[in-house]
Design an enzyme around this catalytic site. Structure first.
Site, PDB file in Angstrom:
ATOM      1  N   SER A  24      -0.023 -15.197 -10.049  1.00 16.48           N
ATOM      2  CA  SER A  24      -0.290 -16.108 -11.173  1.00 16.48           C
ATOM      3  C   SER A  24      -0.861 -17.460 -10.746  1.00 16.48           C
ATOM      4  CB  SER A  24       0.979 -16.306 -12.000  1.00 16.48           C
ATOM      5  OG  SER A  24       1.346 -15.082 -12.562  1.00 16.48           O
ATOM      6  N   LYS A  73      14.187 -13.865 -17.359  1.00 20.00           N
ATOM      7  CA  LYS A  73      13.539 -13.552 -18.636  1.00 20.00           C
ATOM      8  C   LYS A  73      14.498 -13.469 -19.831  1.00 20.00           C
ATOM      9  CE  LYS A  73       9.383 -11.068 -17.232  1.00 20.00           C
ATOM     10  NZ  LYS A  73       8.670  -9.794 -17.308  1.00 20.00           N
ATOM     11  N   ASN A  94       8.642 -14.278 -21.215  1.00 14.94           N
ATOM     12  CA  ASN A  94       7.934 -14.478 -19.936  1.00 14.94           C
ATOM     13  C   ASN A  94       6.997 -15.688 -19.985  1.00 14.94           C
ATOM     14  OD1 ASN A  94       5.741 -13.517 -21.405  1.00 14.94           O
ATOM     15  ND2 ASN A  94       4.871 -12.438 -19.663  1.00 14.94           N
ATOM     16  N   ASP A 109       3.884  -9.828 -22.057  1.00 15.77           N
ATOM     17  CA  ASP A 109       3.726  -8.546 -21.335  1.00 15.77           C
ATOM     18  C   ASP A 109       3.206  -7.457 -22.279  1.00 15.77           C
ATOM     19  OD1 ASP A 109       4.487  -9.317 -18.772  1.00 15.77           O
ATOM     20  OD2 ASP A 109       6.615  -9.006 -19.168  1.00 15.77           O
ATOM     21  N   GLY A 135      13.264   0.202 -18.942  1.00 13.00           N
ATOM     22  CA  GLY A 135      13.651  -1.120 -18.422  1.00 13.00           C
ATOM     23  C   GLY A 135      12.896  -2.258 -19.102  1.00 13.00           C
ATOM     24  N   GLY A 136      12.750  -3.375 -18.379  1.00 17.99           N
ATOM     25  CA  GLY A 136      12.149  -4.579 -18.944  1.00 17.99           C
ATOM     26  C   GLY A 136      10.698  -4.398 -19.364  1.00 17.99           C
TER      27      GLY A 136
END
Ligand code: NAP
Length: 287
Positions: A24, A73, A94, A109, A135-136
Protein backbone atom coordinates in the site's frame (compact mmCIF):
# COMPACT_ATOMS: atom_id res chain seq x y z
CA UNK A 1 16.15 16.86 -7.25
CA UNK A 2 13.50 18.92 -5.45
CA UNK A 3 11.93 17.49 -2.29
CA UNK A 4 8.15 17.67 -2.67
CA UNK A 5 7.23 17.37 1.04
CA UNK A 6 6.01 20.70 2.49
CA UNK A 7 4.58 22.05 5.73
CA UNK A 8 1.13 21.28 4.31
CA UNK A 9 1.81 17.65 3.36
CA UNK A 10 -0.99 15.37 4.66
CA UNK A 11 -0.44 11.83 5.91
CA UNK A 12 -2.33 8.63 5.11
CA UNK A 13 -1.16 5.36 6.64
CA UNK A 14 -1.43 1.61 7.06
CA UNK A 15 -2.00 0.32 10.61
CA UNK A 16 -1.40 -3.42 11.03
CA UNK A 17 0.81 -5.95 12.75
CA UNK A 18 2.82 -7.02 10.80
CA UNK A 19 2.79 -4.04 8.42
CA UNK A 20 6.16 -3.85 6.73
CA UNK A 21 5.31 -6.29 3.91
CA UNK A 22 2.51 -4.04 2.62
CA UNK A 23 2.34 -2.86 -1.00
CA UNK A 24 0.00 0.00 0.00
CA UNK A 25 2.72 2.63 0.71
CA UNK A 26 4.04 2.21 -2.84
CA UNK A 27 0.55 2.19 -4.39
CA UNK A 28 -0.69 5.31 -2.59
CA UNK A 29 2.48 7.42 -2.41
CA UNK A 30 3.06 6.92 -6.14
CA UNK A 31 -0.57 7.85 -6.87
CA UNK A 32 -0.25 11.04 -4.77
CA UNK A 33 2.91 11.92 -6.68
CA UNK A 34 1.41 11.21 -10.12
CA UNK A 35 -1.64 13.36 -9.37
CA UNK A 36 0.34 16.16 -7.64
CA UNK A 37 -1.48 15.61 -4.35
CA UNK A 38 0.49 16.97 -1.39
CA UNK A 39 0.34 13.80 0.71
CA UNK A 40 2.39 10.75 1.67
CA UNK A 41 1.46 7.23 2.83
CA UNK A 42 3.45 5.28 5.42
CA UNK A 43 3.10 1.86 7.09
CA UNK A 44 3.07 1.64 10.90
CA UNK A 45 3.30 -1.55 12.90
CA UNK A 46 0.59 -1.03 15.55
CA UNK A 47 0.15 -3.55 18.37
CA UNK A 48 -3.38 -4.31 19.64
CA UNK A 49 -2.89 -2.28 22.83
CA UNK A 50 -1.75 0.73 20.74
CA UNK A 51 -4.82 0.78 18.52
CA UNK A 52 -6.94 3.31 20.47
CA UNK A 53 -4.19 6.00 20.68
CA UNK A 54 -3.25 5.28 17.06
CA UNK A 55 -6.86 5.97 15.99
CA UNK A 56 -6.91 9.14 18.11
CA UNK A 57 -3.73 10.22 16.29
CA UNK A 58 -5.73 10.35 13.02
CA UNK A 59 -7.62 13.30 14.56
CA UNK A 60 -4.62 14.81 16.39
CA UNK A 61 -2.39 14.77 13.31
CA UNK A 62 -5.23 15.72 10.94
CA UNK A 63 -4.44 12.70 8.78
CA UNK A 64 -6.37 11.99 5.56
CA UNK A 65 -7.19 8.56 6.94
CA UNK A 66 -5.80 5.06 7.25
CA UNK A 67 -6.04 1.52 5.93
CA UNK A 68 -6.20 -1.27 8.49
CA UNK A 69 -5.36 -4.93 8.38
CA UNK A 70 -4.93 -7.78 10.84
CA UNK A 71 -5.41 -7.75 13.78
CA UNK A 72 -7.34 -4.45 13.84
CA UNK A 73 -10.17 -4.72 11.31
CA UNK A 74 -12.84 -5.77 13.82
CA UNK A 75 -11.51 -4.20 17.02
CA UNK A 76 -11.38 -0.73 15.45
CA UNK A 77 -15.17 -0.46 14.96
CA UNK A 78 -15.79 0.76 18.52
CA UNK A 79 -13.43 3.74 18.09
CA UNK A 80 -15.16 5.13 14.99
CA UNK A 81 -17.90 7.80 14.75
CA UNK A 82 -19.78 6.30 11.80
CA UNK A 83 -19.81 3.06 9.78
CA UNK A 84 -21.06 2.54 6.23
CA UNK A 85 -23.76 -0.08 5.53
CA UNK A 86 -21.26 -2.60 4.13
CA UNK A 87 -18.79 -1.99 6.96
CA UNK A 88 -21.55 -2.71 9.50
CA UNK A 89 -22.74 -5.82 7.68
CA UNK A 90 -19.21 -7.18 7.22
CA UNK A 91 -18.36 -6.30 10.82
CA UNK A 92 -14.86 -5.19 9.83
CA UNK A 93 -13.24 -1.98 8.61
CA UNK A 94 -10.20 -1.66 6.35
CA UNK A 95 -10.42 2.08 5.58
CA UNK A 96 -11.00 5.14 7.78
CA UNK A 97 -11.74 8.57 6.32
CA UNK A 98 -11.12 11.61 8.52
CA UNK A 99 -13.78 14.29 7.97
CA UNK A 100 -12.42 17.08 10.21
CA UNK A 101 -12.11 14.78 13.22
CA UNK A 102 -15.25 12.72 12.43
CA UNK A 103 -13.96 9.23 11.59
CA UNK A 104 -15.98 7.15 9.11
CA UNK A 105 -15.27 3.43 8.69
CA UNK A 106 -15.52 1.73 5.30
CA UNK A 107 -14.72 -1.72 4.00
CA UNK A 108 -13.25 -1.48 0.49
CA UNK A 109 -12.24 -5.18 0.16
CA UNK A 110 -15.68 -6.13 -1.16
CA UNK A 111 -15.78 -3.00 -3.34
CA UNK A 112 -12.41 -4.07 -4.77
CA UNK A 113 -13.80 -7.54 -5.49
CA UNK A 114 -16.83 -6.19 -7.38
CA UNK A 115 -14.71 -3.71 -9.34
CA UNK A 116 -12.37 -6.51 -10.35
CA UNK A 117 -15.38 -8.49 -11.68
CA UNK A 118 -16.53 -5.46 -13.67
CA UNK A 119 -13.02 -5.01 -15.08
CA UNK A 120 -12.99 -8.66 -16.21
CA UNK A 121 -16.49 -8.30 -17.68
CA UNK A 122 -17.95 -10.91 -15.30
CA UNK A 123 -21.66 -10.47 -14.54
CA UNK A 124 -22.79 -10.59 -10.92
CA UNK A 125 -26.33 -9.21 -10.72
CA UNK A 126 -28.89 -12.04 -10.35
CA UNK A 127 -26.05 -14.61 -10.62
CA UNK A 128 -25.22 -17.56 -8.34
CA UNK A 129 -21.71 -17.72 -6.83
CA UNK A 130 -19.89 -20.42 -4.85
CA UNK A 131 -17.26 -19.44 -2.28
CA UNK A 132 -14.72 -21.73 -0.61
CA UNK A 133 -13.71 -20.22 2.75
CA UNK A 134 -15.64 -18.30 5.38
CA UNK A 135 -13.00 -15.99 6.86
CA UNK A 136 -12.39 -12.23 6.70
CA UNK A 137 -11.85 -11.87 2.94
CA UNK A 138 -14.82 -14.14 2.16
CA UNK A 139 -17.11 -12.14 4.48
CA UNK A 140 -16.21 -8.80 2.84
CA UNK A 141 -16.64 -10.21 -0.69
CA UNK A 142 -19.90 -12.04 0.12
CA UNK A 143 -21.53 -9.05 1.87
CA UNK A 144 -20.65 -6.66 -0.97
CA UNK A 145 -21.76 -9.18 -3.60
CA UNK A 146 -25.10 -9.57 -1.76
CA UNK A 147 -25.52 -5.78 -1.49
CA UNK A 148 -24.69 -5.37 -5.20
CA UNK A 149 -27.31 -7.86 -6.42
CA UNK A 150 -25.89 -11.41 -6.52
CA UNK A 151 -28.98 -13.67 -6.25
CA UNK A 152 -27.60 -16.71 -4.40
CA UNK A 153 -24.28 -17.46 -2.68
CA UNK A 154 -23.15 -20.94 -1.60
CA UNK A 155 -20.40 -20.83 1.02
CA UNK A 156 -18.30 -23.91 1.81
CA UNK A 157 -16.06 -23.82 4.87
CA UNK A 158 -14.45 -26.18 7.32
CA UNK A 159 -15.93 -26.38 10.81
CA UNK A 160 -14.31 -23.82 13.12
CA UNK A 161 -14.74 -20.28 14.48
CA UNK A 162 -14.97 -18.75 10.97
CA UNK A 163 -17.79 -21.13 10.03
CA UNK A 164 -19.70 -20.33 13.25
CA UNK A 165 -19.31 -16.58 12.68
CA UNK A 166 -20.57 -16.92 9.12
CA UNK A 167 -23.54 -18.95 10.39
CA UNK A 168 -24.45 -16.05 12.69
CA UNK A 169 -23.95 -13.52 9.85
CA UNK A 170 -26.01 -15.45 7.27
CA UNK A 171 -29.39 -14.17 8.54
CA UNK A 172 -28.10 -10.57 8.83
CA UNK A 173 -27.00 -10.65 5.16
CA UNK A 174 -30.32 -12.17 4.08
CA UNK A 175 -32.26 -9.58 6.10
CA UNK A 176 -30.31 -6.65 4.65
CA UNK A 177 -30.23 -7.80 1.00
CA UNK A 178 -32.24 -9.90 -1.47
CA UNK A 179 -29.49 -12.54 -1.61
CA UNK A 180 -30.02 -16.14 -0.49
CA UNK A 181 -27.06 -17.56 1.46
CA UNK A 182 -26.36 -21.31 1.87
CA UNK A 183 -23.58 -22.30 4.26
CA UNK A 184 -22.25 -25.86 4.01
CA UNK A 185 -19.28 -27.93 5.08
CA UNK A 186 -16.48 -28.19 2.54
CA UNK A 187 -16.35 -31.92 3.20
CA UNK A 188 -19.86 -32.35 1.74
CA UNK A 189 -18.84 -33.27 -1.84
CA UNK A 190 -22.41 -33.79 -3.11
CA UNK A 191 -23.55 -30.33 -2.06
CA UNK A 192 -20.34 -28.76 -3.39
CA UNK A 193 -20.84 -30.45 -6.76
CA UNK A 194 -24.48 -29.23 -7.01
CA UNK A 195 -23.55 -25.69 -5.92
CA UNK A 196 -20.74 -25.39 -8.47
CA UNK A 197 -22.97 -26.84 -11.20
CA UNK A 198 -25.47 -23.98 -10.77
CA UNK A 199 -22.85 -21.22 -10.28
CA UNK A 200 -21.33 -18.82 -12.79
CA UNK A 201 -18.39 -17.96 -10.49
CA UNK A 202 -16.27 -20.04 -8.10
CA UNK A 203 -14.17 -18.09 -5.57
CA UNK A 204 -11.30 -19.42 -3.49
CA UNK A 205 -11.30 -17.17 -0.40
CA UNK A 206 -8.87 -19.31 1.61
CA UNK A 207 -5.08 -19.18 1.71
CA UNK A 208 -4.94 -22.73 0.26
CA UNK A 209 -2.99 -22.47 -2.98
CA UNK A 210 -0.18 -20.25 -1.76
CA UNK A 211 2.00 -23.37 -1.60
CA UNK A 212 2.57 -24.92 -5.00
CA UNK A 213 0.32 -27.87 -5.83
CA UNK A 214 -2.11 -27.16 -2.96
CA UNK A 215 -5.73 -26.58 -3.94
CA UNK A 216 -8.94 -25.88 -1.94
CA UNK A 217 -11.02 -27.92 -4.41
CA UNK A 218 -10.30 -31.64 -4.10
CA UNK A 219 -12.19 -32.61 -7.28
CA UNK A 220 -10.86 -30.47 -10.12
CA UNK A 221 -13.17 -32.20 -12.61
CA UNK A 222 -15.91 -29.86 -11.28
CA UNK A 223 -14.29 -26.99 -13.19
CA UNK A 224 -15.73 -26.19 -16.64
CA UNK A 225 -15.21 -23.66 -19.40
CA UNK A 226 -18.26 -21.51 -18.55
CA UNK A 227 -17.38 -21.27 -14.82
CA UNK A 228 -15.26 -18.20 -14.06
CA UNK A 229 -12.71 -18.98 -11.32
CA UNK A 230 -11.48 -16.31 -8.92
CA UNK A 231 -8.63 -16.77 -6.46
CA UNK A 232 -8.05 -14.14 -3.72
CA UNK A 233 -4.42 -15.24 -3.65
CA UNK A 234 -2.06 -12.99 -5.62
CA UNK A 235 1.21 -14.72 -4.71
CA UNK A 236 1.65 -16.93 -6.74
CA UNK A 237 -0.20 -15.17 -9.56
CA UNK A 238 -1.48 -18.50 -10.90
CA UNK A 239 -2.46 -21.08 -8.31
CA UNK A 240 -3.08 -24.71 -9.20
CA UNK A 241 -6.83 -23.92 -9.13
CA UNK A 242 -6.44 -21.09 -11.68
CA UNK A 243 -4.00 -23.08 -13.81
CA UNK A 244 -6.44 -26.00 -14.08
CA UNK A 245 -9.43 -23.73 -14.75
CA UNK A 246 -7.49 -21.98 -17.51
CA UNK A 247 -6.61 -25.33 -19.11
CA UNK A 248 -10.37 -26.10 -19.22
CA UNK A 249 -10.93 -22.84 -21.11
CA UNK A 250 -12.42 -20.91 -18.16
CA UNK A 251 -11.91 -17.21 -17.43
CA UNK A 252 -9.63 -16.81 -14.40
CA UNK A 253 -8.92 -13.85 -12.08
CA UNK A 254 -6.25 -13.68 -9.38
CA UNK A 255 -6.28 -11.55 -6.20
CA UNK A 256 -4.11 -8.76 -7.57
CA UNK A 257 -7.05 -6.90 -9.10
CA UNK A 258 -8.95 -6.97 -5.80
CA UNK A 259 -5.85 -5.72 -3.96
CA UNK A 260 -5.47 -2.90 -6.46
CA UNK A 261 -9.14 -1.87 -6.49
CA UNK A 262 -9.59 -1.97 -2.70
CA UNK A 263 -6.68 0.48 -2.57
CA UNK A 264 -8.14 2.57 -5.38
CA UNK A 265 -11.48 2.81 -3.54
CA UNK A 266 -9.71 4.03 -0.36
CA UNK A 267 -7.67 6.53 -2.39
CA UNK A 268 -10.85 7.93 -3.95
CA UNK A 269 -12.48 8.28 -0.53
CA UNK A 270 -9.50 10.29 0.79
CA UNK A 271 -8.83 12.46 -2.28
CA UNK A 272 -12.06 12.43 -4.39
CA UNK A 273 -9.73 11.57 -7.28
CA UNK A 274 -9.38 8.35 -9.26
CA UNK A 275 -6.22 6.36 -8.65
CA UNK A 276 -4.16 6.21 -11.88
CA UNK A 277 -4.64 2.44 -12.08
CA UNK A 278 -2.98 1.99 -15.49
CA UNK A 279 0.27 3.40 -14.12
CA UNK A 280 0.04 1.76 -10.68
CA UNK A 281 -0.83 -1.78 -11.83
CA UNK A 282 2.54 -2.60 -13.49
CA UNK A 283 4.42 -1.25 -10.46
CA UNK A 284 2.39 -3.46 -8.10
CA UNK A 285 2.71 -6.45 -10.46
CA UNK A 286 6.50 -6.10 -10.35
CA UNK A 287 6.60 -5.70 -6.53
P1 NAP B 1 -8.91 -15.73 7.36
O1 NAP B 1 -9.85 -14.74 7.93
O2 NAP B 1 -7.95 -16.42 8.25
O3 NAP B 1 -9.81 -16.81 6.59
C1 NAP B 1 -9.24 -17.88 5.91
C2 NAP B 1 -10.34 -18.88 5.54
O4 NAP B 1 -9.73 -19.98 4.89
C3 NAP B 1 -11.08 -19.45 6.74
O5 NAP B 1 -12.39 -19.77 6.37
C4 NAP B 1 -10.26 -20.72 7.01
O6 NAP B 1 -10.95 -21.69 7.76
C5 NAP B 1 -10.05 -21.18 5.59
N1 NAP B 1 -8.95 -22.13 5.49
C6 NAP B 1 -7.65 -21.93 5.82
N2 NAP B 1 -6.93 -23.06 5.59
C7 NAP B 1 -7.82 -23.96 5.11
C8 NAP B 1 -7.70 -25.31 4.68
N3 NAP B 1 -6.51 -25.96 4.70
N4 NAP B 1 -8.81 -25.94 4.23
C9 NAP B 1 -10.00 -25.30 4.19
N5 NAP B 1 -10.17 -24.03 4.58
C10 NAP B 1 -9.10 -23.37 5.04
O7 NAP B 1 -8.02 -15.06 6.22
P2 NAP B 1 -8.48 -13.96 5.15
O8 NAP B 1 -8.10 -12.62 5.64
O9 NAP B 1 -9.88 -14.23 4.79
O10 NAP B 1 -7.49 -14.28 3.93
C11 NAP B 1 -7.66 -15.43 3.11
C12 NAP B 1 -6.76 -15.31 1.90
O11 NAP B 1 -7.15 -14.17 1.13
C13 NAP B 1 -5.28 -15.09 2.23
O12 NAP B 1 -4.50 -15.80 1.29
C14 NAP B 1 -5.09 -13.59 2.03
O13 NAP B 1 -3.78 -13.24 1.68
C15 NAP B 1 -6.03 -13.34 0.86
N6 NAP B 1 -6.54 -11.96 0.79
C16 NAP B 1 -6.43 -11.34 -0.42
C17 NAP B 1 -6.92 -10.06 -0.55
C18 NAP B 1 -6.81 -9.37 -1.88
O14 NAP B 1 -7.00 -8.15 -1.95
N7 NAP B 1 -6.54 -10.09 -2.95
C19 NAP B 1 -7.53 -9.40 0.53
C20 NAP B 1 -7.64 -10.10 1.75
C21 NAP B 1 -7.14 -11.39 1.86
P3 NAP B 1 -10.80 -21.70 9.40
O15 NAP B 1 -11.64 -20.54 9.89
O16 NAP B 1 -11.32 -23.02 9.77
O17 NAP B 1 -9.33 -21.52 9.69
Amino acid sequence: MELSITGNTRLAAFFADPAKHSLSPKMHSLSFQLLNIDAVYLAFEIKSQQLEPAIEAIRTLDMLGVNLSMPHKKKVLKYLDELTESCQLIGACNTIVNHKGHLVGYNTDGIGFIRSLKEADVSYQKETFTFIGAGGAATAMICQAAIDGVKKIHIFGRMGPGFQEMLAKKSAIEAATACQINLELLSDQDKLEKAIAESSLLVNATSVGMQSESCPLSDLSLLRSDLTVYDVIYQPRETLLLKTAKKKGAKTINGLAMLLYQGAAAFELWTQKEMPIKKIRPVIERS
